[in-house]
Structure formats: structure tokens, C-alpha cells
Write a protein that holds these residues in place. Structure first.
Motif, mmCIF file in Angstrom:
data_model
loop_
_atom_site.group_PDB
_atom_site.id
_atom_site.type_symbol
_atom_site.label_atom_id
_atom_site.label_comp_id
_atom_site.label_asym_id
_atom_site.label_seq_id
_atom_site.Cartn_x
_atom_site.Cartn_y
_atom_site.Cartn_z
ATOM 1 N N LEU A 253 0.832 -1.201 0.000
ATOM 2 C CA LEU A 253 0.000 0.000 0.000
ATOM 3 C C LEU A 253 0.867 1.252 0.000
ATOM 4 O O LEU A 253 1.906 1.310 0.650
ATOM 5 N N HIS A 254 0.426 2.256 -0.756
ATOM 6 C CA HIS A 254 1.130 3.537 -0.789
ATOM 7 C C HIS A 254 0.262 4.588 -0.103
ATOM 8 O O HIS A 254 -0.957 4.593 -0.211
ATOM 9 N N GLY A 255 0.930 5.501 0.595
ATOM 10 C CA GLY A 255 0.206 6.461 1.417
ATOM 11 C C GLY A 255 -0.469 7.560 0.623
ATOM 12 O O GLY A 255 -0.198 7.743 -0.564
ATOM 13 N N PRO A 256 -1.355 8.288 1.310
ATOM 14 C CA PRO A 256 -1.774 8.000 2.699
ATOM 15 C C PRO A 256 -2.804 6.866 2.751
ATOM 16 O O PRO A 256 -3.691 6.777 1.912
ATOM 17 N N VAL A 257 -2.624 6.007 3.765
ATOM 18 C CA VAL A 257 -3.504 4.857 3.939
ATOM 19 C C VAL A 257 -4.493 5.154 5.066
ATOM 20 O O VAL A 257 -4.091 5.541 6.167
ATOM 21 N N ALA A 258 -5.775 5.000 4.799
ATOM 22 C CA ALA A 258 -6.791 5.211 5.833
ATOM 23 C C ALA A 258 -6.717 4.093 6.860
ATOM 24 O O ALA A 258 -6.513 2.925 6.515
ATOM 25 N N LEU A 259 -6.866 4.468 8.130
ATOM 26 C CA LEU A 259 -6.782 3.483 9.207
ATOM 27 C C LEU A 259 -7.808 2.366 9.010
ATOM 28 O O LEU A 259 -7.557 1.207 9.346
ATOM 29 N N ALA A 260 -8.957 2.704 8.422
ATOM 30 C CA ALA A 260 -10.017 1.715 8.212
ATOM 31 C C ALA A 260 -9.559 0.566 7.306
ATOM 32 O O ALA A 260 -10.093 -0.542 7.383
ATOM 33 N N GLN A 261 -8.544 0.819 6.469
ATOM 34 C CA GLN A 261 -8.058 -0.227 5.569
ATOM 35 C C GLN A 261 -7.331 -1.340 6.317
ATOM 36 O O GLN A 261 -7.087 -2.407 5.758
ATOM 37 N N LEU A 262 -6.986 -1.092 7.585
ATOM 38 C CA LEU A 262 -6.283 -2.097 8.378
ATOM 39 C C LEU A 262 -7.220 -2.932 9.232
ATOM 40 O O LEU A 262 -6.791 -3.884 9.881
ATOM 41 N N LEU A 263 -8.494 -2.581 9.245
ATOM 42 C CA LEU A 263 -9.415 -3.215 10.190
ATOM 43 C C LEU A 263 -9.717 -4.671 9.865
ATOM 44 O O LEU A 263 -10.143 -5.425 10.742
ATOM 45 N N ASP A 264 -9.528 -5.080 8.625
ATOM 46 C CA ASP A 264 -9.815 -6.477 8.289
ATOM 47 C C ASP A 264 -8.587 -7.361 8.454
ATOM 48 O O ASP A 264 -8.594 -8.530 8.060
ATOM 49 N N ARG A 265 -7.531 -6.819 9.063
ATOM 50 C CA ARG A 265 -6.310 -7.580 9.341
ATOM 51 C C ARG A 265 -6.128 -7.682 10.852
ATOM 52 O O ARG A 265 -6.501 -6.775 11.596
#
Length: 325
Positions: free
Chosen positions: A183-195
């Protein structure tokens, strides 16, 4: 005004009776009256009046009662410290928050005990929410790590001395093989929620700097707590998920490419570790010595050096730090 007079008055104020105070002190009632009379003359205030079979403190008496209890407490503490000076002067009871205990306590205290021979330390891990009350209750001499919970620290602000001594940053990291690594920034925090999110035994505490940052995002991830942040990092290294890791701990692995930083919006998260003691009238000499030491360049170098203590041992409801030397 003498300590004996203050002790007598404090008991009269507490028990509400000259007779009861005399019995508690093991002296005659006239002796109590003489001590109170001396205080009245010295301070120019009656201190109390008789009322309903007991006594009622004047405004001046209430003020003196507060000071008397404080002065007696200090005197008793001084007497205890002097009497134990030959055997206990080097004993230091430390309370720490879990990340500091794991990542810095061993190296810091190893150097400190070499610089101050004879000091014996015991470190117990507690939540930042409990630090202020534990210090005020004298369960510990000094606290290291996250700042005490602000709601408590505000009330006790005149009794605690808090000094920042080490700034750190936390970043999201994943293994190079993890899909999030691309992933390249900026990455939304919500994109990490399924990990899976990993953390140490304390998780991400709400009273820590990273906890306040997470609360400000409005995101509430499910965090898998492991026995240490070292174990959490091992799970991340194995490609199982992500964690909010301390930057200087993972610096070498980021440089080598073994780990990859996920450029999440709002990161890196900056934090401070604090040293907290009772104010200078109440804290011990050994605690003040450590308080000064943690702000030195040598202490900083030791705390951010690679390697160090990784042992957190659970004893009952508390976690102790296995220090190394």
C-alpha cells in the motif's frame, strides 16, 4: 509550636475529645490541655470550642488540622527512613507501564545500578490509570513510562512531580510478504481493520499517547494481546498481521526490508515517557537520584540501544520485570 503539640492537636481534632486524645496518647488530660493551650497562644486562635458534648473546630483549627496531619506524616516518614538508612537506603520500588518495562527498563536500570552501587530495584507493571493513586498511597517510590491518568493527576497535581524524559514514535509495520506492504500512502486506518492487530499484554491503553491518538480517530479495532510486544512483533514478522510498533525498536528491520512501514494517516504517533514521583518534600532520596538519572544523555543512550530485557513475569494479578545485568 512542637511536633508533640501538633500530634496532640491532630488527635483531638480527629477524636473530637480531649479525654479520648489523652487516652490514645497515654497521657493525662491536663497534659493534653497544656499542649493545646500552648498552640492557642502561639497561633492566636482558639482552634476549637466545646459544642454538644464534644468540640467544634474554628476555621483556624480546621486549617491547622490539615497541616498537622501532613507534618506528622512527614515526620513519621523521616523517622522511618532514618531508622532504616543502614539497611534500606538502596531499596527502590518502581512501577512502570508495560511498553517501557519491556523495551527500556532493563537497560536503564542495569546502567543505574552500576552507577549507584548498592541500589536494589523491584519493578512491577501497572496501568497508567492506577499510577497516581499507587504513588500517593506510597505503594511505590517512582513511576516510569506513560504519564499518570490526567483525571487523577489533575487532582493530585500539587503532590506529584512529572517530568518527560524520552520521546518515541510508533508506526504500523507488517512483514514484507504481507499484502499491506504494497500500500502507498496516505492509507486510511479503516483499511487495516480487516487484518489482525497485535499488541503486548496491555494492548493500547487509553491513557497512553497512542491510546489517545486511536480514540481521536473514532476507530475501535479488535486487538490481539500477546504476552509481550516482542511476541506481537514475532507474529507480525511471520506475516500474520500488523502492530503499532515503537520506531527505534524496529528501525533495523525497516532498514533491512524485513519489515515494512504502512503509511497510515496520522502516523507516526509521537509519545513521551515520563518519570513521576511524589513532590520533593515527600519522595525518597533514591527515587530523586533515579529521577535525575533518567534525564541524562547516558540514560537516553542506554534506553534506545538495541537488545535488552524482554522478560515479563506474571505473579498473581501483577506483572514483574525480569531485569538483566
Amino acid at each position: 509550636m512542637t511536633l508533640s503539640q501538633l500530634r496532640t492537636f491532630a488527635l483531638v481534632a480527629k477524636l473530637g475529645s480531649l479525654h479520648a486524645a489523652a487516652a490514645a496518647l497515654g497521657v493525662s488530660e491536663p497534659a493534653v490541655s497544656t499542649a493545646i493551650a500552648a498552640l492557642r497562644q502561639d497561633l492566636g486562635d482558639p482552634l476549637f470550642v466545646r459544642a454538644h458534648g464534644g468540640i467544634a473546630l474554628t476555621a483556624g483549627g480546621r486549617a491547622l488540622a490539615n497541616y498537622a496531619q501532613e507534618i506528622i506524616g512527614l515526620a513519621d516518614r523521616a523517622r522511618w527512613e532514618v531508622s532504616h538508612a543502614s539497611t534500606d537506603t538502596g531499596r527502590l520500588r518502581i512501577v512502570a507501564t508495560a511498553p517501557f518495562a519491556e523495551h527500556a527498563a532493563g537497560r536503564l536500570l542495569d546502567l543505574f545500578t552500576k552507577r549507584v552501587p548498592g541500589v536494589s530495584v523491584d519493578v512491577v507493571v501497572e496501568s497508567a490509570a492506577d499510577i497516581a493513586s499507587l504513588l500517593l498511597e506510597r505503594a511505590y517510590d517512582i513511576a516510569l513510562g506513560a504519564r499518570p491518568a490526567e483525571t487523577v493527576a489533575t487532582v493530585a497535581g500539587r503532590e506529584l512531580e512529572m517530568i518527560p524524559f524520552l520521546r518515541y514514535q510508533r508506526v504500523f509495520v507488517v512483514a514484507a510478504t504481507n499484502p499491506l506492504a504494497g500500500l502507498h500512502g496516505p492509507v486510511a486506518l479503516a483499511q487495516l481493520l480487516d487484518r489482525p492487530w497485535f499488541a503486548g499484554p496491555s494492548g493500547i491503553q487509553e491513557h497512553s499517547d497512542e491510546g489517545r491518538w486511536l480514540a481521536s480517530t473514532g476507530v475501535a479495532p479488535e486487538i490481539i494481546r500477546l504476552s509481550s510486544e516482542t511476541d506481537a512483533l514475532a507474529a507480525v514478522r511471520a506475516g500474520e498481521g500488523t502492530m503499532l510498533a515503537i520506531g527505534h525498536i524496529v528501525r533495523a528491520e525497516l532498514q533491512s526490508g524485513a519489515l515494512v512501514r504502512v503509511p497510515v494517516v496520522g502516523t507516526p504517533v509521537s509519545g513521551l515517557w515520563w518519570v513521576t514521583t511524589l513532590d520533593r518534600r515527600r519522595t525518597t532520596t533514591t527515587a530523586r537520584t533515579l529521577q535525575r538519572f533518567v534525564t541524562t544523555a547516558d540514560a537516553t543512550a542506554a534506553m534506545i540501544a538495541p537488545g535488552g530485557s524482554r522478560g515479563l513475569e506474571r505473579r498473581g494479578s501483577k506483572i514483574h520485570v525480569a531485569l538483566w545485568s
